[in-house]
Design a protein around this motif. Structure first.
Motif, PDB file in Angstrom:
ATOM      1  N   ILE A 133       0.144  46.892 -30.212  1.00 53.34           N
ATOM      2  CA  ILE A 133      -0.554  47.259 -31.093  1.00 53.34           C
ATOM      3  C   ILE A 133      -1.145  48.517 -30.643  1.00 53.34           C
ATOM      4  O   ILE A 133      -1.705  49.402 -31.663  1.00 53.34           O
ATOM      5  N   TYR A 147      -6.406  41.663 -39.001  1.00 49.47           N
ATOM      6  CA  TYR A 147      -5.683  40.516 -39.499  1.00 49.47           C
ATOM      7  C   TYR A 147      -5.360  39.711 -38.467  1.00 49.47           C
ATOM      8  O   TYR A 147      -5.229  38.293 -38.822  1.00 49.47           O
ATOM      9  N   TYR A 148      -4.914  39.955 -37.407  1.00 53.46           N
ATOM     10  CA  TYR A 148      -4.323  39.131 -36.445  1.00 53.46           C
ATOM     11  C   TYR A 148      -5.279  38.465 -35.589  1.00 53.46           C
ATOM     12  O   TYR A 148      -5.415  37.272 -35.161  1.00 53.46           O
ATOM     13  N   TYR A 149      -6.172  39.373 -34.904  1.00 49.43           N
ATOM     14  CA  TYR A 149      -7.021  38.815 -34.013  1.00 49.43           C
ATOM     15  C   TYR A 149      -8.166  38.134 -34.694  1.00 49.43           C
ATOM     16  O   TYR A 149      -8.692  37.343 -34.121  1.00 49.43           O
ATOM     17  N   HIS A 150      -8.738  38.683 -35.678  1.00 48.95           N
ATOM     18  CA  HIS A 150      -9.762  38.136 -36.568  1.00 48.95           C
ATOM     19  C   HIS A 150      -9.297  36.898 -37.547  1.00 48.95           C
ATOM     20  O   HIS A 150     -10.233  36.206 -38.176  1.00 48.95           O
ATOM     21  N   GLU A 151      -8.017  37.213 -37.887  1.00 47.60           N
ATOM     22  CA  GLU A 151      -7.344  36.206 -39.044  1.00 47.60           C
ATOM     23  C   GLU A 151      -8.175  36.353 -40.055  1.00 47.60           C
ATOM     24  O   GLU A 151      -8.436  35.343 -40.879  1.00 47.60           O
ATOM     25  N   MET A 152      -8.513  37.607 -40.310  1.00 47.08           N
ATOM     26  CA  MET A 152      -9.128  37.767 -41.752  1.00 47.08           C
ATOM     27  C   MET A 152      -8.352  38.090 -43.027  1.00 47.08           C
ATOM     28  O   MET A 152      -7.282  38.599 -42.804  1.00 47.08           O
ATOM     29  N   ARG A 176       2.653  46.190 -39.633  1.00 43.13           N
ATOM     30  CA  ARG A 176       3.418  44.980 -39.355  1.00 43.13           C
ATOM     31  C   ARG A 176       4.860  45.284 -39.144  1.00 43.13           C
ATOM     32  O   ARG A 176       5.252  45.032 -37.914  1.00 43.13           O
TER      33      ARG A 176
END
Lengths: 191, 112
Positions: A133, A147-152, A176
């Motif tokens: 990243i 998107y990935y760490y906070h899964e928003m 991505r």
């Protein structure tokens, strides 16, 4: 039941923060500090800079808590502040590169050549998602982190970053693809 | 939430697990003092502004076009001045500007 308790807890904490209760600030830092620090680290790539961004985030939240209208969105609000703080740090960094004399001393200390410790750390980190990243451009790093760490979900990222939904989708798709490439390359390069 | 998101989240949580926020005391110290003028100035300077690219580019383009078109063209006032100071004369069935004619006559006279 757990959600109701969390909502009540958030409302109470925000009410205490509005009264400038320092124990409420400590509670918020204990609860969200690590999460925000890891977010900032993914964005600014530097432990010290991330720590400063998070400190400033809590300070700003404490001073401007009256601006938070929905206490249940305390965490999302803190994430927004930390993302803005990290952006601010990135901008300051670029100013130093446009006017090199502004940060001459610091640039002299920060050599482009990595030292033995940095090389060891890079090698150890190689192949990790966070390392991959860090290699993305800042615009993609922001979207990918949320998107990935906070899964928003995408719509929430769009609100957090004040960006058009299609812009977020495009950045996410490119980010991505690049992330996948980097991870594949690093995996192939590993002995 | 997709499987990919969950898997990445797990990996990131594991990788970043060693990072802990340790700046709580510094936050309290900073909260105790009011921001000085340098910090206020920095906050103002670092404000995020958005410049809409298309309208700004369009205005710049129009300005450049206007500059290029008006460049070299004399203003109506200047043109009027030129017409007032220059006069046409007719000599031998031909029409000349008087100053051009006088200059030509002088150069011929000088060459003799």
């Amino acid at each position: 039941m757990r959600e109701v308790r969390t909502l009540l807890e958030a409302a109470e904490v925000v009410a205490r923060l509005r009264e400038k209760d320092e124990s409420a600030l400590r509670y918020v830092m204990d609860r969200y500090g690590d999460n925000l620090l890891r977010t900032a680290y993914l964005l600014v790539k530097d432990r010290q800079a991330a720590e400063e961004a998070v400190q400033d985030t809590f300070l700003q939240a404490f001073r401007k808590i009256a601006q938070l209208n929905h206490p249940d969105q305390l965490h999302a609000w803190l994430v927004r502040i930390v993302v803005n703080r990290c952006r601010m740090q990135q901008r300051t960094w670029s100013w130093r590169h446009i006017f090199p004399t502004l940060g001459e001393k610091r640039l002299l200390l920060e050599s482009d050549e990595p030292g033995p410790e940095e090389m060891f750390f890079d090698q150890w980190q190689s192949g990790s998602v966070s390392h991959a990243i860090h290699q993305l451009a800042y615009n993609y790093r922001e979207v990918i982190t949320l998107y990935y760490y906070h899964e928003m979900p995408i719509a929430e990222i769009s609100g957090q970053l004040a960006l058009n939904l299609n812009t977020v989708k495009a950045r996410l798709a490119r980010g991505r693809a690049q992330l996948k490439d980097i991870l594949n390359r690093e995996q192939e390069a590993r002995p | 939430m997709t499987n990919e998101q969950t898997e990445m989240k797990e990996r990131l949580t594991e990788e970043l697990g060693e990072l802990y926020f340790a700046g709580a005391e510094k936050v309290f110290m900073k909260a105790a003092r009011q921001p000085d003028w340098k910090q206020r100035l920095r906050a103002w300077w670092n404000q995020e502004i958005e410049i809409p690219l298309i309208p700004v580019a369009a205005v710049c383009f129009l300005l450049i076009c206007a500059l290029l078109l008006t460049r070299g063209e004399k203003s109506p006032k200047e043109q009027l001045f030129v017409h007032e100071t220059r006069r046409l004369i007719e000599v031998g069935g031909n029409t000349y500007w008087i100053d051009d004619y006088e200059r030509a006559v002088t150069s011929i006279a000088d060459s003799r």
